[in-house]
Scaffold this active site. Structure first.
Site, PDB file in Angstrom:
ATOM      1  NE  ARG A 395      42.432  -7.306 -11.491  1.00 31.34           N
ATOM      2  CZ  ARG A 395      43.178  -8.338 -11.053  1.00 31.34           C
ATOM      3  NH1 ARG A 395      42.595  -9.388 -10.492  1.00 31.34           N
ATOM      4  NH2 ARG A 395      44.489  -8.327 -11.200  1.00 31.34           N
ATOM      5  CD  GLU A 505      41.166 -12.834  -7.103  1.00 30.88           C
ATOM      6  OE1 GLU A 505      42.290 -12.860  -7.607  1.00 30.88           O
ATOM      7  OE2 GLU A 505      40.753 -11.889  -6.419  1.00 30.88           O
ATOM      8  CG  ASP A 542      45.388 -15.050  -6.685  1.00 32.41           C
ATOM      9  OD1 ASP A 542      46.451 -15.059  -6.046  1.00 32.41           O
ATOM     10  OD2 ASP A 542      45.078 -14.138  -7.454  1.00 32.41           O
ATOM     11  NE  ARG A 580      40.124 -20.890 -19.365  1.00 28.04           N
ATOM     12  CZ  ARG A 580      40.227 -22.105 -18.854  1.00 28.04           C
ATOM     13  NH1 ARG A 580      41.407 -22.560 -18.508  1.00 28.04           N
ATOM     14  NH2 ARG A 580      39.163 -22.858 -18.692  1.00 28.04           N
TER      15      ARG A 580
END
Length: 881
Positions: A395, A505, A542, A580
């Site tokens: 990521r 997000e 977020d 989550r």
């Protein structure tokens, strides 16, 4: 159930009594009397006896400095032992409800419902065989307990099991009791708080330890149970290579805002995974060599094993030698020295094929009972874990990729990538994706940041495809964000092409997610590049921090609907990846309810979901608990695929639009619109000292020079949880519901949505649980001790009044006298822990004030006591971030 409840109480008492004896041996009986006095005052205070609450606070404030640390440690340890007892209780019975009674079916119950709904046994087998549920273990810093203590706690759980099983064997029971006392004494005399932050390598090792100590056993057990049910239901086992549940990891691959995760770290973690996998398989192969001593074999096995009288052992010996070579190779690479041994195992098939040969041979010669024993267990492990244990995701932030092309475009004299509009960026990236010439010069002198991005793609290029999972782009906003990664992968990544998942997000990004993916899929050549398979990640943390929980939840739902429709229309196989967290404010909640509250069609045989921090331990830290957790996931995905939830009625959608808008305005008006909010947040919560708590390798802020807006969702929620106001998960919701209840028919409509729409019903359930854990009186005490500005005090009273109104309207909607009436186990767990958490809140507020009075220079002992209060409150609420 009553017997199990009694068992739970007994175990809590056993552990508490043992802890009391340990503390008395260490600090004296008079100190234990102090602890008992504090607990008694807290217990009476919980009954609404205001005088006792005042006495508790006064008692705590008068404690001498030398008592503060041992008092915090005593209550922290008891809360951890209460968690052990509850985990043990849940592991003993599959029928223990984690949620509302009757809402989490066992697999056998669900299979019956699927059959009753008209689905054939063949359809059931095919759905399970094709299912792809990937649980992604992340290194988000929410596991507050040290690994050395976790190991002791696991030993305590083992002792409880032995004690329960040896009632008729006093000698064994006495030995188990003695071992229990020893482990509790060890726990008391072990520092709860790490002195240094774990490195990404440490985090990865912790993840591998969960696989070694729990999942390695739980995975074949789960498949064995599933096979038995399918044999009863469909007269057929799950195919040997099927793996409905697999595991991936972010530990050592998640570099979003974490400068400690580098290309070098990622490479080391990948090697550690190979080493650990080889080591675990060698143990399996040693057992198989010992047990498969048969001589009857089919011609295929004989041709591979030669003339050996024990052909199974001969073939397994060959495989074991190659696996041992693999372990030696990984060790040599980790040590930075050349490997000079024989051939290694590079792929799942190289491990799987010899085992399958043995399996088929045993079946062919009539030894099916032996074939379906430990050999089948190993085959199931290979199907699930491969040769790396868990695929490693990568990521990175979208801006880091854009920075590469900004520097490159400037170096090549093409202009400035940052100044190009979206259309110009897409044109450039698509042209280069189809170009045969290299784009990046071999001797390009770029910045350190860009060099690190390029080195990461070089690591990808050097790995076998099976070792890696998905490349996730955080803060993705446009198709060019995905194309940029695709181009870097083409330029640097060699033959490896990972799935690329944009992560949406913020509220704005979620609202545009469907449009972004539709534009992406319409670009020439993109569909062919992805082979009509797309993964998209939905961010919960977020978005909730950005917009408030209610507005974010509805935006997440709408985004998923839009993505499902776009991909269905274009014939694209979509997998949704749910980011989550453990808390409600970060999308947490019971897995079964969460999955079935998604839009119809969004769970179509595939699902990826993050498992974070302490939730990894709670769900997968012990084999029995892991077994139940895997069953819950498979049940939910099977049900969501074959018995999908209903689509919302148009009037429900209109209602949610209205509620979300009011809630969003209410949230933003406080968090962004009130100039006193940020000073209040910093004054009343322990946010300022969170950076000293060595939870994980990642910094608490994305940028160290920013304000609260740069604070990550985890410490944002952690801080509010510590004060029991739980603000991020409810702010704005109360106003939305209160307004609607004033309208004629409003209550009836909301109750209709609660009863008939899983999404809305689950949201209310999570809000109810969160409200039951909150406590405005405790929040008020933090304010009383830590805030002295009138405007901040006024804001605090307003926030508490908002929460009181929320509780009132929530009870009216639920038609209940008190919260959690229908979930007694959760209510009981909260009530049992409160008298032990309350003193920690009082002590934390006191220590925070002393720390501020001393300008952060309190003694090391008091600083440690402050950290222990955070750990204890987290343990008591079972939610960190």
């Amino acid at each position: 159930m009553s017997h199990l409840n009694e068992s739970l109480r007994d175990n809590v008492r056993v552990l508490g009594d043992s802890l009391g004896r340990t503390i008395a041996d260490d600090l004296g009986a008079s100190f234990v009397d102090k602890i008992e006095t504090i607990r008694a005052l807290a217990k009476h205070g919980r009954k609404g006896e205001t005088q006792e609450r005042r006495e508790l606070i006064e008692y705590l404030r008068k404690l001498p400095d030398q008592d503060l640390l041992p008092v915090t440690r005593a209550f922290n340890q008891f809360l951890n032992f209460a968690n052990i007892a509850e985990q043990h209780y849940r592991a003993r019975s599959r029928r223990v409800e984690d949620y509302k009674p009757g809402t989490q079916p066992s697999l056998d119950e669900l299979l019956k419902r699927v059959r009753d709904a008209g689905h054939s046994p063949r359809e059931l087998i095919e759905t399970l065989a094709g299912m792809r549920v990937e649980l992604v273990l992340t290194a988000h810093p929410t596991e507050i307990i040290r690994r050395t203590l976790i190991q002791k706690y696991d030993g305590i759980d083992d002792c409880l099991t032995i004690i329960e099983r040896t009632a008729d064997y006093p000698e064994k029971s006495n030995r188990a009791h003695a071992r229990l006392e020893e482990l509790i004494s060890q726990s008391w005399h072990t520092d709860e708080i790490r002195h240094e932050r774990p490195t990404p390598i440490d985090e990865a090792k912790w993840g591998f330890a969960v696989i070694e100590n729990s999942l390695w056993q739980a995975v074949p057990d789960f498949h064995r149970d599933l096979d038995n049910l399918l044999l009863e239901t469909a007269n057929e086992r799950l195919p040997l290579d099927a793996a409905p549940i697999r595991f991936a990891s972010w530990m050592g691959g998640d570099r979003d805002g974490n400068p400690n995760v580098t290309a070098k770290v990622t490479r080391e973690v990948l090697l550690l995974g190979r080493w650990m996998a080889a080591d675990l398989y060698l143990r399996d192969l040693e057992q198989l060599k010992s047990e498969l001593s048969m001589w009857k074999a089919n011609s295929a096995l004989k041709s591979e094993a030669g003339d050996d009288a024990e052909p199974y052992r001969a073939l397994l010996k060959q495989l074991a030698a190659r696996v041992e070579n693999t372990r030696d190779w990984a060790q040599a690479c980790l040590n930075g020295r050349p490997y000079e041994g024989g051939p290694i195992v590079d792929s799942r098939d190289q491990l799987y094929a010899p085992l399958l040969t043995c399996y088929r041979s045993l079946c062919d010669v009539g030894l099916t009972t032996i074939a379906n024993g430990v050999l089948l267990d190993t085959l199931r492990r290979v199907a699930v874990f491969g040769v790396t244990l868990a695929k490693l995701d990568i990521r990175q932030e979208a801006e880091r990729h854009a920075q590469v092309f900004e520097e490159l475009s400037d170096y090549l004299g093409l202009g400035h990538y940052h100044q190009w509009d979206e259309a110009r960026r897409q044109e450039f990236l698509l042209a280069e994706l189809s170009s045969q010439r290299p784009l990046i010069p071999r001797r390009w002198e770029c910045s350190t940041e860009t060099r690190e991005v390029i080195e990461t793609f070089r690591v990808i290029a050097g790995e076998h495809r099976e070792a890696l999972g998905t490349y996730i782009i955080s803060m993705a906003a446009q198709p060019s964000d995905v194309l940029a990664v695709a181009l870097l992968m083409k330029e640097i990544g060699g033959d490896v092409r990972l799935p690329i998942a944009p992560l949406f997000e913020t509220l704005d990004d979620l609202d545009r997610a469907g449009d972004v993916i539709e534009r992406l899929l319409s670009l020439p050549g993109y569909r062919q590049a992805i082979h009509d398979v797309q993964e998209v990640m939905i961010g919960y943390s977020d978005s909730a921090k950005d917009a408030g929980q209610l507005a974010a939840a509805w935006a997440q739902y709408r985004a998923q609907e839009s993505l499902v429709n776009v991909c269905r229309d274009k014939g694209i196989d979509l997998t949704l990846f749910h980011g989550r967290g453990g808390t409600v404010g970060r999308g947490g909640g019971p897995a079964h309810a969460a999955i079935l509250s998604q839009p119809p069609g969004s769970v179509n045989g595939s699902l990826r979901v993050t498992e974070q921090g302490e939730m990894i331990r709670f769900k997968f830290g012990q084999p029995d608990i892991a077994l139940r957790s895997m069953e819950i996931y498979v049940c939910a995905v099977l049900e969501g695929t074959l018995l999908p939830p209903p689509a919302p009625e148009p009037e429900w959608r209109e209602e949610m639009d209205h509620l979300a808008e009011i809630a969003h305005q209410g949230y933003v008006s406080v968090v962004r619109g009130n100039p006193d909010f940020v000073p209040y947040f910093r004054a009343v919560t322990p946010e300022g000292v969170l950076g000293h708590l060595p939870l994980g390798s990642r910094p608490t802020k994305r940028r160290q020079d920013g304000g609260v807006e740069t604070l990550r969702a985890i410490p944002w929620i952690f801080a509010w949880t510590q004060t029991r106001l739980m603000l991020p998960a409810w702010l704005g919701s109360g106003e939305a519901f209160a307004q609607r209840l004033e309208d004629p028919g409003g209550l009836a409509r909301i109750r209709e949505m609660r009863d008939k729409w899983p999404f809305f019903g689950t949201y209310l359930d999570m809000l109810e649980m969160l409200s039951a854990k909150a406590d405005v009186e405790i929040a008020a005490y933090y304010e009383q001790r830590l805030v002295n500005e009138p405007n901040l005090l006024a804001l605090g009273e307003q926030l508490r009044e908002r929460f009181r109104r929320l509780q009132k309207v929530l009870l009216e909607i639920l038609d209940q006298e008190k919260l959690l009436e229908k979930t007694p186990l959760i209510r009981q767990a909260i009530e049992v822990r409160n008298p032990y958490i309350d003193p920690l809140h009082g002590l934390q507020a006191e220590l925070l004030q002393r720390n501020r009075d001393a300008d952060g220079a309190i003694s090391p002992e008091l600083s440690r006591a402050l950290m222990v209060t955070m750990a204890g409150i987290s343990a008591g609420l079972r939610n960190t971030g």
